[in-house]
Design an enzyme around this catalytic site. Structure first.
Site, PDB file in Angstrom:
ATOM      1  N   GLY A  32       0.822  -1.211   0.000  1.00 22.29           N
ATOM      2  CA  GLY A  32       0.000   0.000   0.000  1.00 22.29           C
ATOM      3  C   GLY A  32       0.850   1.252   0.000  1.00 22.29           C
ATOM      4  CB  CYS A  33      -0.078   4.806   0.106  1.00 27.48           C
ATOM      5  SG  CYS A  33      -0.846   4.826  -1.515  1.00 27.48           S
ATOM      6  CB  VAL A  34       3.190   2.221   4.147  1.00 26.41           C
ATOM      7  CG1 VAL A  34       1.970   2.796   4.807  1.00 26.41           C
ATOM      8  CG2 VAL A  34       2.996   0.772   3.809  1.00 26.41           C
ATOM      9  NE  ARG A  51       0.723   6.361   4.276  1.00 24.83           N
ATOM     10  CZ  ARG A  51       0.896   7.417   5.081  1.00 24.83           C
ATOM     11  NH1 ARG A  51      -0.120   8.145   5.446  1.00 24.83           N
ATOM     12  NH2 ARG A  51       2.108   7.719   5.492  1.00 24.83           N
ATOM     13  CE1 TYR A  60      -1.040   2.550  -4.572  1.00 22.44           C
ATOM     14  CE2 TYR A  60       1.076   1.481  -4.884  1.00 22.44           C
ATOM     15  CZ  TYR A  60       0.293   2.412  -4.240  1.00 22.44           C
ATOM     16  OH  TYR A  60       0.844   3.218  -3.277  1.00 22.44           O
TER      17      TYR A  60
END
Lengths: 106, 455
Positions: free
Chosen positions: A104-106, B209, B245
């Protein structure tokens, strides 16, 4: 591949500082990672409570816990989690608990 | 010249057959529009793109020049798709699409490009380099050459409906917890974070997130909606995650399947407008690319939550006191939201009203530099060192503003900025627009009989 020296042996890390092989994690290794990768000289009781919970969760569920779950189970406010691990729950706490980097966005 | 690929990809490249290569090249050609074909022969080698690229600025080497990256792609096209290239390859700079060339493509389009598009707007002849590089990524995707960690994020979305594989129970529990936190923060026991409210005006979407690791931004967005008395909802089933994505792996079928979650949620909950939370690529994917992937326009409008926040302030629906944000704030422009997406001013108007001092970076807006984390870079561990190095351009920009608070309306950018903060010792606080706005909210016209202390 990056690496750190741990008791005379070489431990491989991925380029982002996560253990290349999460299975070899020990608490002693976590303390070394904390110093070398996160700049945390001494892990306190609250650090350990969070790290142990994340590790256990990963062993049982093959995933990092929700931060909600960390707060509730360990009994720390959200703010404290961010203070304990300045790089955040993923790149800080999960890294020290020897997890692979979360997707993910990490 | 052989460029090493990430280890896992290298073994797959070595195993490529001639048939695989032919299939990959066909996939490349099939993704090119007529305009993109013309771009492949349009570069005049002026070199202006070099200084426009954050990779080149950080590490001025030939392979970081956008025109060079383009040439790797164009040379193979010339070799296999033009008469001159077939007959006299050496004379026209044509090179075969072989394993070595595949390595060069992987390195150029995954390893040295965040698809930010800054080279494109600074290109003498207007070549849309990101479009060409996306076609090249699509070719690599068709040969199974998407870096594993990037593909894992796509696979999570396909299998679980969100890119972090969060279970429905965990998602719902976190939302309920945040609702309690919101009630405590506002002192309003009626404050809600609605789930599955059928017929709500807005279906709001977030980045996984947020519930997973950084829920304060979601709570802040909810506080803004609460203050505006908005009619909104989240979905408990897939359709709550705004990320995609597939935009980065460039497998359009998979990207379309992920977009489908949003469309299905809109239909299921019968909402009027799909609202994309603070996210660059998520906005670009949902607003601009999604209809292309699904081959049809949506029966509903798509808006950024930044536009709603701007409207709430412009119409006096919520009132703010900027002195509650006394520190100077600067703003990072996510490439997919601003340069590609066209949402530039709403976030600026919000910050000018909600913070005491707003400082622009130089340059900003369409000319803003990528933070280095875009285009899927944040997910690809193999290129971490380049990501941090290329982010040095943004770090310098931030330092030069002198602002102690950096606002970024994108969670991907925020994660990269957090790393830059650590690596370059910037000592700044990094926040979303909603977090700044939520802190400035004061009881306004919504309170019966209450005065509205507007600045």
């Amino acid at each position: 591949m990056a690496s750190i020296d741990f008791n005379g042996t070489t431990v491989e890390l991925n380029p982002e500082g996560f253990l290349a092989n999460p299975a070899i994690w020990t608490e002693e290794l976590a303390a070394v990672l904390a110093r070398q990768e996160e700049g945390i000289e001494n892990l306190g009781e609250q650090h350990w409570a969070v790290i142990r919970f994340i590790r256990q969760h990963w062993l049982e569920h093959d995933s990092a816990p929700m931060v909600r779950s960390i707060c509730k189970t360990v009994g720390v406010p959200l703010k404290t989690v961010y203070e304990l691990f300045p790089s955040g729950p993923a790149k800080g706490a999960c890294k020290l608990a020897g997890l692979p980097k979360p997707d993910g966005c990490v | 010249m052989t460029v090493p690929a990430p280890a896992a990809l290298e073994s797959r490249i070595a195993a490529l057959t001639d048939a695989d290569l032919a299939r990959g090249f066909d996939a490349f050609r099939s993704k090119l529009s007529a305009a993109e074909v013309s771009y492949l022969g349009a570069c005049v080698r002026c070199g202006l793109c070099a200084e426009s690229c954050h990779y080149f600025k950080a590490s001025p080497e030939l392979e970081n020049v956008p025109a060079r990256k383009l040439d790797h792609v164009a040379a193979a096209f010339r070799r296999h798709a033009t008469t001159a290239g077939r007959l006299l390859p050496g004379l026209v700079g044509a090179r075969s699409f072989d394993r070595e060339m595949v390595r060069a493509w992987v390195d150029a389009v995954f390893g040295r490009c965040s698809l930010c598009g800054r080279c494109s707007i600074n290109c003498t002849v207007g070549i849309a380099l990101p479009r060409v590089f996306r076609a090249a990524r699509a070719a690599l995707a068709s040969m199974g050459l998407v870096p594993d960690d990037l593909q894992a994020t796509v696979d999570n979305s396909l299998a679980h409906g969100n890119n972090m594989a969060i279970t429905k129970a965990d998602w719902v529990e976190t939302v309920q917890w945040l609702e309690e936190e919101l009630q405590a923060e506002t002192g309003d026991p009626e404050a809600r974070i609605p789930l599955d409210k059928k017929g709500a005006k807005y279906l709001f979407t977030v980045n996984p997130r947020e519930p997973k690791f950084f829920p304060l931004s979601l709570q802040a967005s909810a506080k803004v909606f609460w203050a505006a008395k908005e009619d909104w909802t989240l979905s408990s089933d897939p359709g709550w995650d705004l990320t995609n994505y597939g935009l980065f792996s460039c497998n359009d079928e998979q990207a379309g399947a992920i977009t489908r979650n949003l469309v299905d949620a809109m239909e299921r909950l019968e909402c009027e407008t799909l609202v994309i939370g603070e996210c660059g690529h998520g906005y670009g994917a949902a607003r601009w690319e999604g209809p292309e992937w699904l081959r049809g326009s949506y029966p509903f409008p798509v808006r950024s939550v930044l536009e709603l926040m701007d409207e709430y302030l412009a119409t006096g629906r919520i009132a703010v006191d900027p002195s509650r944000n006394p520190k100077a704030v600067t703003l990072h422009d996510p490439c997919n939201l601003v340069r590609h997406g066209g949402v530039r001013e709403p976030q600026r108007r919000v910050l000018r009203r909600a913070a005491s001092t707003f400082v622009e970076m130089a340059p900003h807006g369409e000319e803003s530099f990528c933070c280095g984390g875009g285009g899927g870079q944040l997910a690809m561990a193999a290129y971490k060192d380049r990501r941090i190095a290329s982010g040095g351009v943004k770090a310098k920009q931030i330092r030069e503003t002198g602002a102690p608070v950096v606002v970024a309306p994108c969670h991907n950018c925020i994660d990269q900025l957090m790393e830059l903060n650590k690596e370059y010792k910037l000592g700044v606080q990094i926040r979303t627009v909603a977090e700044v706005l939520a802190d400035a909210i004061v009881p306004g016209p919504r309170e019966e009989g209450g005065a509205c202390p507007r600045p």
